[in-house]
Every structure is written in C-alpha cells, then in structure tokens.
Design a protein around this motif. Structure first.
Motif, short mmCIF file in Angstrom:
data_model
loop_
_atom_site.label_atom_id
_atom_site.label_comp_id
_atom_site.label_asym_id
_atom_site.label_seq_id
_atom_site.Cartn_x
_atom_site.Cartn_y
_atom_site.Cartn_z
N PHE A 42 0.84 -1.19 0.00
CA PHE A 42 0.00 0.00 0.00
C PHE A 42 0.88 1.24 0.00
O PHE A 42 2.09 1.16 0.17
CB PHE A 42 -0.95 0.00 1.21
N ARG A 43 0.25 2.39 -0.20
CA ARG A 43 0.95 3.67 -0.17
C ARG A 43 0.86 4.25 1.24
O ARG A 43 -0.21 4.25 1.85
CB ARG A 43 0.34 4.65 -1.16
N SER A 44 1.97 4.75 1.73
CA SER A 44 2.00 5.34 3.07
C SER A 44 1.49 6.78 3.00
O SER A 44 1.26 7.33 1.92
CB SER A 44 3.42 5.33 3.63
N LYS A 45 1.36 7.38 4.15
CA LYS A 45 0.98 8.79 4.26
C LYS A 45 1.93 9.67 3.46
O LYS A 45 1.54 10.69 2.91
CB LYS A 45 1.01 9.17 5.75
N TYR A 46 3.17 9.26 3.38
CA TYR A 46 4.20 10.03 2.68
C TYR A 46 4.37 9.57 1.24
O TYR A 46 5.36 9.88 0.59
CB TYR A 46 5.53 9.94 3.43
N GLU A 47 3.40 8.78 0.74
CA GLU A 47 3.35 8.32 -0.65
C GLU A 47 4.46 7.34 -1.04
O GLU A 47 4.71 7.14 -2.22
CB GLU A 47 3.33 9.50 -1.63
N SER A 48 5.11 6.75 -0.07
CA SER A 48 6.06 5.70 -0.43
C SER A 48 5.30 4.37 -0.44
O SER A 48 4.29 4.21 0.25
CB SER A 48 7.23 5.65 0.56
N THR A 49 5.77 3.43 -1.25
CA THR A 49 5.14 2.12 -1.29
C THR A 49 5.70 1.27 -0.16
O THR A 49 6.91 1.20 0.04
CB THR A 49 5.42 1.43 -2.64
N VAL A 50 4.79 0.68 0.59
CA VAL A 50 5.17 -0.16 1.72
C VAL A 50 4.73 -1.58 1.41
O VAL A 50 3.61 -1.80 0.94
CB VAL A 50 4.49 0.33 3.03
N ALA A 51 5.61 -2.54 1.63
CA ALA A 51 5.29 -3.95 1.45
C ALA A 51 5.65 -4.67 2.75
O ALA A 51 6.83 -4.70 3.13
CB ALA A 51 6.05 -4.54 0.27
N VAL A 126 13.36 0.28 10.34
CA VAL A 126 12.19 0.88 10.99
C VAL A 126 11.56 1.90 10.05
O VAL A 126 10.32 1.98 9.94
CB VAL A 126 12.57 1.51 12.34
N GLN A 127 12.37 2.66 9.34
CA GLN A 127 11.86 3.63 8.38
C GLN A 127 11.02 2.93 7.30
O GLN A 127 9.93 3.39 6.96
CB GLN A 127 13.01 4.39 7.72
N ALA A 128 11.50 1.80 6.79
CA ALA A 128 10.76 1.04 5.79
C ALA A 128 9.45 0.50 6.37
O ALA A 128 8.40 0.55 5.71
CB ALA A 128 11.62 -0.10 5.25
N LEU A 129 9.50 0.02 7.59
CA LEU A 129 8.30 -0.49 8.25
C LEU A 129 7.24 0.60 8.37
O LEU A 129 6.07 0.38 8.07
CB LEU A 129 8.65 -1.03 9.64
N LEU A 130 7.65 1.78 8.80
CA LEU A 130 6.71 2.87 9.04
C LEU A 130 6.31 3.61 7.78
O LEU A 130 5.34 4.36 7.78
CB LEU A 130 7.31 3.85 10.06
#
Length: 167
Positions: A42-51, A126-130
């Motif tokens: 999904f896309r995070s609040k900061y528009e990065s893709t999170v898997a 942690v940055q990738a997780l969040l």
C-alpha cells in the motif's frame, strides 16, 4: 485481544503487528493483499510504497475477505467502520482487559517500531516499516529508545579516514 471481534482483531493486528497507521488500516482492501506472497502492499501517508509480510493470525483474518474493493475491516464487521467507532470499541476492550493507561492504536504502531529497532538497531528497517520518507520522522518515533551518541565517538569518527559519510 481475545475478546475482540474479528474486525477489531484485524484492525489491532494491522496497527500492532505491522505498525500501520490506524486510519490507513481501516481503508486497506484485499486488492492490497498478495495472498500467495503473504504481503500487504500500500501507499503510506508520505506516498512511499510499503510492502509488509503478514503474520499467520492476520492472514487468517484477511483470507476471509473476498471483495477486492471493500475494506477488510468493513467486510469483517459487516458494515462500514469509522475511526471513531473503532476507537470506542478499543476503549471498551482496554477496560475489559484491565488496561488503565490511556493508550491508542497509534501507540501500538510506535511500540512495534521501537521493538523492531531494539532487535535490529537499524533505523532504515524501521523507516521502511513505518513508510517514512524522512529518516528524521523515524528517529522521532524512537527518541526515547535512541542510544546517545557521545561526542568522543564523533571526534574519533572525524579522525578515521575510512569512516563513511551518511547522506
């Protein structure tokens, strides 16, 4: 969490196991879920893709949902759920469990982030997780758990020509 109904259990697992923002967790749909890989994208609040890989308990709940456009939480509850209604249910669960501290689902996200940092000591993980775009946001989440950097360590790093500069 044993007293939580399936939709609440799912919401809390998304917030705790995967450290997803509570508002984002409410909106996630099966179209975000790769069952074969066991990963939510999904896309995070900061528009990065999170898997993020889902836990077995969470996968069991997500696999019950089949409408690709309707959020998991709505499918599991049988109706549209709002942050407000879920928060009320969360407070009731806290009380039922005997938790007197005023915690929120966002505190579950922060706790998971801190636990991952304690295990890995790696801010980037942690940055990738969040799903943070800026490492400073991640450091802010962990400020209580950050190991202090001694000025003597920084001075030694300046003297070491092989020390890499982090951009």
């Amino acid at each position: 969490m044993q007293h939580a109904r399936p939709h609440m259990r799912c919401w809390l697992l998304l917030c705790s196991d995967l450290a997803i923002r509570s508002g984002t967790a409410i909106a996630l749909t099966p179209s975000c879920y790769d069952k074969d890989a066991g990963v939510l994208r999904f896309r995070s609040k900061y528009e990065s893709t999170v898997a993020l890989p889902v836990t077995a308990e969470l996968a069991a709940l997500l696999n019950k949902c089949d409408d690709p456009c309707r959020p998991f939480i709505a499918q599991l509850s049988g109706r549209r759920s709002t942050y407000g209604s879920l928060s009320v249910q969360f407070r009731k669960l806290r009380k039922l469990a005997g938790v007197t501290r005023q915690i929120t689902p966002h505190d579950l996200r922060r706790t998971t982030a801190r636990n991952v940092y304690q295990i890995t000591k790696d801010l980037r993980i942690v940055q990738a997780l969040l799903g943070h775009a800026d490492l400073a946001h991640t450091a802010w989440y962990l400020q209580d758990d950050m190991t202090p950097v001694l000025s003597s360590t920084l001075e030694l790093a300046k003297l070491n020509p092989t020390t890499e500069v982090i951009q």
